[in-house]
Design a protein around this motif. Structure first.
Motif, PDB file in Angstrom:
ATOM      1  N   LEU A   1      33.368  60.741  64.457  1.00 47.42           N
ATOM      2  CA  LEU A   1      34.608  60.756  64.238  1.00 47.42           C
ATOM      3  C   LEU A   1      35.145  61.932  65.092  1.00 47.42           C
ATOM      4  O   LEU A   1      36.453  61.882  65.646  1.00 47.42           O
ATOM      5  N   TYR A   2      34.190  62.503  65.523  1.00 47.60           N
ATOM      6  CA  TYR A   2      34.640  64.093  66.485  1.00 47.60           C
ATOM      7  C   TYR A   2      34.697  63.322  67.942  1.00 47.60           C
ATOM      8  O   TYR A   2      35.294  64.095  68.758  1.00 47.60           O
ATOM      9  N   PHE A   3      34.269  62.356  68.216  1.00 44.05           N
ATOM     10  CA  PHE A   3      33.923  62.112  69.667  1.00 44.05           C
ATOM     11  C   PHE A   3      34.455  60.455  70.077  1.00 44.05           C
ATOM     12  O   PHE A   3      34.740  60.395  71.284  1.00 44.05           O
ATOM     13  N   GLY A   4      34.457  59.823  69.083  1.00 46.53           N
ATOM     14  CA  GLY A   4      34.751  58.371  69.417  1.00 46.53           C
ATOM     15  C   GLY A   4      36.486  58.164  69.327  1.00 46.53           C
ATOM     16  O   GLY A   4      37.049  58.857  68.630  1.00 46.53           O
ATOM     17  N   LYS A   5      36.973  57.251  69.851  1.00 44.71           N
ATOM     18  CA  LYS A   5      38.370  56.938  70.231  1.00 44.71           C
ATOM     19  C   LYS A   5      38.577  55.636  68.971  1.00 44.71           C
ATOM     20  O   LYS A   5      37.705  54.935  68.880  1.00 44.71           O
ATOM     21  N   GLY A   6      39.848  55.802  68.521  1.00 42.30           N
ATOM     22  CA  GLY A   6      40.192  54.880  67.704  1.00 42.30           C
ATOM     23  C   GLY A   6      39.605  54.623  66.434  1.00 42.30           C
ATOM     24  O   GLY A   6      39.757  53.695  65.479  1.00 42.30           O
ATOM     25  N   LEU A   7      39.027  55.692  65.914  1.00 35.79           N
ATOM     26  CA  LEU A   7      38.329  55.883  64.669  1.00 35.79           C
ATOM     27  C   LEU A   7      39.124  56.930  63.751  1.00 35.79           C
ATOM     28  O   LEU A   7      40.250  57.452  64.161  1.00 35.79           O
ATOM     29  N   PRO A   8      38.932  56.732  62.407  1.00 36.31           N
ATOM     30  CA  PRO A   8      39.485  57.882  61.595  1.00 36.31           C
ATOM     31  C   PRO A   8      39.615  59.170  62.143  1.00 36.31           C
ATOM     32  O   PRO A   8      38.703  59.646  62.442  1.00 36.31           O
ATOM     33  N   ILE A   9      40.453  59.884  61.457  1.00 34.22           N
ATOM     34  CA  ILE A   9      40.668  61.383  62.028  1.00 34.22           C
ATOM     35  C   ILE A   9      39.336  62.266  61.140  1.00 34.22           C
ATOM     36  O   ILE A   9      39.112  61.846  60.320  1.00 34.22           O
ATOM     37  N   SER A  10      38.914  63.196  62.031  1.00 32.58           N
ATOM     38  CA  SER A  10      37.970  64.026  61.535  1.00 32.58           C
ATOM     39  C   SER A  10      38.518  65.084  60.664  1.00 32.58           C
ATOM     40  O   SER A  10      39.586  65.541  60.652  1.00 32.58           O
ATOM     41  N   GLY A  11      37.703  65.859  60.069  1.00 32.47           N
ATOM     42  CA  GLY A  11      37.967  66.935  59.183  1.00 32.47           C
ATOM     43  C   GLY A  11      38.830  68.311  59.975  1.00 32.47           C
ATOM     44  O   GLY A  11      39.703  68.615  59.610  1.00 32.47           O
ATOM     45  N   MET A  12      38.169  68.693  61.046  1.00 31.33           N
ATOM     46  CA  MET A  12      38.858  69.636  61.989  1.00 31.33           C
ATOM     47  C   MET A  12      39.962  69.313  62.454  1.00 31.33           C
ATOM     48  O   MET A  12      41.013  70.118  62.494  1.00 31.33           O
ATOM     49  N   ALA A  13      40.143  67.900  63.022  1.00 36.54           N
ATOM     50  CA  ALA A  13      41.295  67.455  63.487  1.00 36.54           C
ATOM     51  C   ALA A  13      42.590  67.545  62.345  1.00 36.54           C
ATOM     52  O   ALA A  13      43.776  67.594  62.907  1.00 36.54           O
ATOM     53  N   ALA A  14      42.092  67.301  61.190  1.00 36.74           N
ATOM     54  CA  ALA A  14      42.975  67.183  59.974  1.00 36.74           C
ATOM     55  C   ALA A  14      43.407  68.533  59.598  1.00 36.74           C
ATOM     56  O   ALA A  14      44.465  68.717  58.649  1.00 36.74           O
ATOM     57  N   GLY A  15      42.663  69.585  59.753  1.00 41.86           N
ATOM     58  CA  GLY A  15      43.174  70.809  59.591  1.00 41.86           C
ATOM     59  C   GLY A  15      42.164  71.513  58.399  1.00 41.86           C
ATOM     60  O   GLY A  15      42.639  72.426  57.708  1.00 41.86           O
ATOM     61  N   ALA A  16      41.106  70.756  57.996  1.00 47.18           N
ATOM     62  CA  ALA A  16      40.332  71.226  57.072  1.00 47.18           C
ATOM     63  C   ALA A  16      39.779  72.597  57.141  1.00 47.18           C
ATOM     64  O   ALA A  16      39.699  72.891  58.209  1.00 47.18           O
ATOM     65  N   ASP A  17      39.525  73.211  56.259  1.00 48.20           N
ATOM     66  CA  ASP A  17      38.789  74.514  56.269  1.00 48.20           C
ATOM     67  C   ASP A  17      37.432  74.482  56.680  1.00 48.20           C
ATOM     68  O   ASP A  17      36.854  75.489  57.473  1.00 48.20           O
ATOM     69  N   MET A  18      36.631  73.588  56.162  1.00 48.77           N
ATOM     70  CA  MET A  18      35.134  73.608  56.352  1.00 48.77           C
ATOM     71  C   MET A  18      34.790  72.158  56.481  1.00 48.77           C
ATOM     72  O   MET A  18      35.412  71.218  55.693  1.00 48.77           O
ATOM     73  N   SER A  19      34.005  71.922  57.236  1.00 47.72           N
ATOM     74  CA  SER A  19      33.074  70.503  57.308  1.00 47.72           C
ATOM     75  C   SER A  19      31.567  70.407  57.348  1.00 47.72           C
ATOM     76  O   SER A  19      31.192  71.258  58.395  1.00 47.72           O
ATOM     77  N   ALA A  20      31.025  69.738  56.737  1.00 44.89           N
ATOM     78  CA  ALA A  20      29.538  69.465  56.979  1.00 44.89           C
ATOM     79  C   ALA A  20      29.486  68.295  57.459  1.00 44.89           C
ATOM     80  O   ALA A  20      29.751  67.327  57.101  1.00 44.89           O
ATOM     81  N   VAL A  21      28.530  68.330  58.520  1.00 41.11           N
ATOM     82  CA  VAL A  21      28.330  67.274  59.572  1.00 41.11           C
ATOM     83  C   VAL A  21      27.074  66.959  59.659  1.00 41.11           C
ATOM     84  O   VAL A  21      26.192  67.705  60.233  1.00 41.11           O
TER      85      VAL A  21
END
Length: 483
Positions: free
Chosen positions: A204-224
């Motif tokens: 989700l962090y690199f592809g286009k046209g995919l759902p929004i990623s945690g960091m792009a949405a403003g989440a505080d922490m994300s486990a990837v």
């Protein structure tokens, strides 16, 4: 993202320099570059065991990085759009647990969907936090949990204004996404942190046209999970944090449980994979999405199967869908997902990610080829022709809403007794029961055992699901709290 800087891979480069120096090892590991274990060299190769080294000044130390690992983490943060990144060698399990342990203490409340991975509930056992479940809707036909609806989250926050965090799956194992951006805005307006479990969302962090990623949405922490769709070695992951998180404290939490002997095979794979995704991720995941959509069309044309996708999106409980996920409903050919899973492996030499009661998941990633997709489609067509039967009597449903009687920690450490599964109805579970994969508990410590749940466990076991979590290896007995 600084593309020029992303061409660096500092851990990989340091290992290359280390190889040239022919250092004589009087440290661990004891196989001494493989000389003490020739069978291991034969299996893995000289290059691999030669790079299985211990932390030393030229190679930095994961517990307190100051040079090449620190730089690799800074590059990862830049690539993922985070304020900070931590390289994790205990899988995304350790990243999820670090998120929760960094945010919650004993007695604190955390709002989360019940269809979380067992790692999240294990964290509650460890820290003593209290779960407040937003029980998602289920798709009655597919038997899968849907996303967290914004009004459900709002209600949970209104009823529990002292909650410390909201945890969101982004996406679920099946590809379903919640309205993450709205959840983040709502939680932050109430002073509550948002944690995202993106075990299945690296792309989700690199592809286009995919759902929004945690960091792009403003989440505080994300486990990837970099090792899932990101291409790194199994067990390697990344923990991301936003601007308003104390990264130094998070490092201390990570160091409570993470190994002091981090594998440089795992660390270098994270470093190289991050570089690969930063430089070529958009192109790579465009191909993954294209292959998945092609597979979806071909499988649906067979008849009897339902490979679902964006057609499920409703803007609420399924706010978005990750099209790279090839999830396939199988009950209409009279076979449970786990039965199709077993047939693909045993009869066609095709190993898919998992099969549950109703569905299978074929994981499509940057390493797949179109000929592999065609082989899978052909095998599914064959299975329908040779093995399909009447579906009468097949259970549907992957998820049963549980009733929490006591906290996971209290239940886990309580006095318990062992009883047969069907005799456990009415008691409170003292342990986990789950099918793995996907590792979403059917029962967790502290939950009431109903007749429906007990029957589901027996059915899943009979159908061939790999059952885990119980003290009893045969999963015939459950540990329940003594009255």
């Amino acid at each position: 993202m600084d593309i020029k800087r992303q061409e660096r891979a500092p851990i990989y480069e340091a290992l290359e320099e280390f190889k040239k120096k022919r250092v004589v090892p009087f440290d661990v590991p004891g196989h001494k570059r493989g000389r003490g274990n020739p069978e291991l060299v034969h299996l893995l190769g000289e290059k691999c065991v030669g790079l299985d080294v211990n932390s030393m000044k030229p190679l930095d130390n994961l517990c307190h990085p100051v040079s090449v690992i620190r730089e690799a983490e800074e590059l990862a943060a830049d690539a993922f759009g985070a304020a900070n990144a931590f390289l994790m060698v205990g899988g995304t399990t350790s990243a999820v647990q670090a998120m929760i342990l960094s945010t919650c203490k004993a007695g604190d409340k955390i709002i989360l969907p019940r269809n979380v991975h067992k790692s999240a509930l294990n964290a509650l056992v460890l820290c003593g936090a209290i779960p407040v479940y937003v029980n998602p809707q289920t798709n009655a036909k597919l038997g899968i949990s849907l996303g967290m609806e914004i009004d459900q989250v709002a209600r949970a926050i209104e009823e529990n204004p002292d909650a410390k965090a909201v945890l969101v799956n982004n996406p679920t194992y099946y590809g379903i996404c919640s309205d993450l951006k709205s959840i983040v805005a709502l939680a932050h307006s109430k002073g509550i942190k948002v944690l995202t479990d993106e075990a299945h969302g690296t792309h989700l962090y690199f592809g286009k046209g995919l759902p929004i990623s945690g960091m792009a949405a403003g989440a505080d922490m994300s486990a990837v999970s970099m090792h899932k769709s990101g291409g790194s070695l199994t067990q390697s992951s990344i923990l991301l944090t936003g601007r308003d998180v104390n990264a130094d404290y998070v490092r201390q939490i990570i160091n409570l449980t993470q190994t002091t002997s981090a594998s440089y095979l795992l660390l270098s794979s994270l470093d190289i994979s991050r570089r690969n995704l930063a430089l070529r991720g958009e192109e790579s995941f465009a191909k993954v999405a294209q292959m998945s959509e092609y597979a979806r069309q071909e499988i649906n044309s067979i008849g009897g199967y339902y490979a679902y996708g964006r057609d499920l999106v409703n803007g609420t409980s399924i706010y978005d869908y990750d099209v790279t996920k090839l999830s396939i409903y199988t009950l209409d050919i009279g076979l449970a997902g786990i039965e199709v899973y077993d047939l693909l492996r045993d009869e066609y030499d095709i190993q898919i990610e998992f099969g549950d009661i109703c569905n299978i998941l074929a994981y499509i990633s940057i390493g797949d080829r179109i000929q592999d997709i065609e082989r899978l489609v052909g095998a599914l067509e064959d299975i329908k022709r040779l093995y399909s039967k009447d579906k009468t009597g097949l259970l549907s449903g992957e998820y049963i809403n549980p009733k929490v009687a006591v906290s996971p920690q209290e239940a886990f450490y309580s006095q318990k007794k062992s009883v047969r599964i069907m005799d456990a109805v009415g008691a409170v579970s003292g342990e986990f029961v789950m099918c793995y994969p996907p590792g979403i508990p059917i029962l967790a410590p502290g939950e009431l055992i109903t007749k429906e749940i007990a029957q589901y466990i027996v059915y899943a076991k009979e159908k061939g699901c790999s059952m885990q979590g119980t003290e009893d290896p045969a999963v015939e007995y459950l540990k329940v709290l003594e009255q």
